[in-house]
Design a protein around this motif. Structure first.
Motif, PDB file in Angstrom:
ATOM      1  N   ALA A  12      75.830  45.293  -8.593  1.00 23.07           N
ATOM      2  CA  ALA A  12      75.712  44.383  -7.449  1.00 23.07           C
ATOM      3  C   ALA A  12      76.848  43.356  -7.451  1.00 23.07           C
ATOM      4  O   ALA A  12      77.416  43.041  -6.401  1.00 23.07           O
ATOM      5  N   LEU A  13      77.188  42.838  -8.620  1.00 25.15           N
ATOM      6  CA  LEU A  13      78.293  41.890  -8.715  1.00 25.15           C
ATOM      7  C   LEU A  13      79.621  42.533  -8.303  1.00 25.15           C
ATOM      8  O   LEU A  13      80.414  41.927  -7.581  1.00 25.15           O
ATOM      9  N   CYS A  14      79.868  43.747  -8.756  1.00 27.88           N
ATOM     10  CA  CYS A  14      81.106  44.446  -8.389  1.00 27.88           C
ATOM     11  C   CYS A  14      81.140  44.739  -6.890  1.00 27.88           C
ATOM     12  O   CYS A  14      82.182  44.596  -6.247  1.00 27.88           O
ATOM     13  N   GLY A  15      80.016  45.124  -6.342  1.00 27.72           N
ATOM     14  CA  GLY A  15      79.942  45.361  -4.897  1.00 27.72           C
ATOM     15  C   GLY A  15      80.181  44.088  -4.111  1.00 27.72           C
ATOM     16  O   GLY A  15      80.902  44.076  -3.105  1.00 27.72           O
ATOM     17  N   GLY A  16      79.617  42.986  -4.576  1.00 32.97           N
ATOM     18  CA  GLY A  16      79.846  41.703  -3.923  1.00 32.97           C
ATOM     19  C   GLY A  16      81.304  41.284  -4.002  1.00 32.97           C
ATOM     20  O   GLY A  16      81.861  40.733  -3.048  1.00 32.97           O
ATOM     21  N   TRP A  17      81.952  41.558  -5.137  1.00 31.54           N
ATOM     22  CA  TRP A  17      83.372  41.227  -5.286  1.00 31.54           C
ATOM     23  C   TRP A  17      84.217  42.046  -4.308  1.00 31.54           C
ATOM     24  O   TRP A  17      85.160  41.532  -3.703  1.00 31.54           O
ATOM     25  N   MET A  18      83.880  43.309  -4.129  1.00 27.08           N
ATOM     26  CA  MET A  18      84.616  44.153  -3.183  1.00 27.08           C
ATOM     27  C   MET A  18      84.445  43.639  -1.755  1.00 27.08           C
ATOM     28  O   MET A  18      85.417  43.575  -0.998  1.00 27.08           O
ATOM     29  N   VAL A  19      83.244  43.260  -1.389  1.00 25.77           N
ATOM     30  CA  VAL A  19      82.993  42.722  -0.052  1.00 25.77           C
ATOM     31  C   VAL A  19      83.771  41.420   0.133  1.00 25.77           C
ATOM     32  O   VAL A  19      84.382  41.192   1.181  1.00 25.77           O
ATOM     33  N   PHE A  20      83.803  40.583  -0.890  1.00 25.06           N
ATOM     34  CA  PHE A  20      84.563  39.334  -0.820  1.00 25.06           C
ATOM     35  C   PHE A  20      86.054  39.618  -0.638  1.00 25.06           C
ATOM     36  O   PHE A  20      86.732  38.948   0.151  1.00 25.06           O
ATOM     37  N   GLN A  21      86.587  40.595  -1.348  1.00 28.50           N
ATOM     38  CA  GLN A  21      88.005  40.939  -1.209  1.00 28.50           C
ATOM     39  C   GLN A  21      88.322  41.425   0.205  1.00 28.50           C
ATOM     40  O   GLN A  21      89.371  41.086   0.763  1.00 28.50           O
ATOM     41  N   LEU A  22      87.446  42.218   0.790  1.00 26.87           N
ATOM     42  CA  LEU A  22      87.653  42.683   2.161  1.00 26.87           C
ATOM     43  C   LEU A  22      87.603  41.519   3.142  1.00 26.87           C
ATOM     44  O   LEU A  22      88.413  41.432   4.072  1.00 26.87           O
ATOM     45  N   TRP A  23      86.674  40.601   2.942  1.00 24.03           N
ATOM     46  CA  TRP A  23      86.574  39.424   3.798  1.00 24.03           C
ATOM     47  C   TRP A  23      87.822  38.561   3.665  1.00 24.03           C
ATOM     48  O   TRP A  23      88.365  38.076   4.652  1.00 24.03           O
ATOM     49  N   LEU A  24      88.292  38.388   2.435  1.00 26.50           N
ATOM     50  CA  LEU A  24      89.475  37.575   2.187  1.00 26.50           C
ATOM     51  C   LEU A  24      90.708  38.185   2.844  1.00 26.50           C
ATOM     52  O   LEU A  24      91.543  37.466   3.394  1.00 26.50           O
ATOM     53  N   ALA A  25      90.832  39.496   2.817  1.00 20.54           N
ATOM     54  CA  ALA A  25      91.965  40.162   3.453  1.00 20.54           C
ATOM     55  C   ALA A  25      91.936  39.964   4.970  1.00 20.54           C
ATOM     56  O   ALA A  25      92.988  39.853   5.604  1.00 20.54           O
TER      57      ALA A  25
END
Length: 52
Positions: A12-25
Motif C-alpha cells: 500500500a505504501l509503494c502504491g501510494g508513492w507511485m500515485v504521489f509521483q504521478l500527481w507530482l508529475a
C-alpha cells in the motif's frame, strides 16, 4: 497473518508513492522524471550524468 499484514502495508505504501509521483508529475510538467539521477538533487547536478 502478521507477515501478510506487513506485506500488504508495504504494498500500500509503494502504491501510494507511485500515485504521489504521478500527481507530482502533473503538477510540474517541466520535470518529466523528478527523481532520476542527475536531476540536480545533489546540488551540483553532476551525479548520474553521462558524458556525451
Amino acid at each position: 497473518m502478521t507477515q501478510l499484514l506487513a506485506l500488504l502495508g508495504i504494498t500500500a505504501l509503494c502504491g501510494g508513492w507511485m500515485v504521489f509521483q504521478l500527481w507530482l508529475a502533473k503538477q510540474d510538467p517541466s520535470k518529466k522524471e523528478p527523481f532520476r539521477p542527475g536531476c540536480g538533487a545533489c546540488g551540483n547536478g553532476a551525479c548520474g550524468k553521462r558524458d556525451s
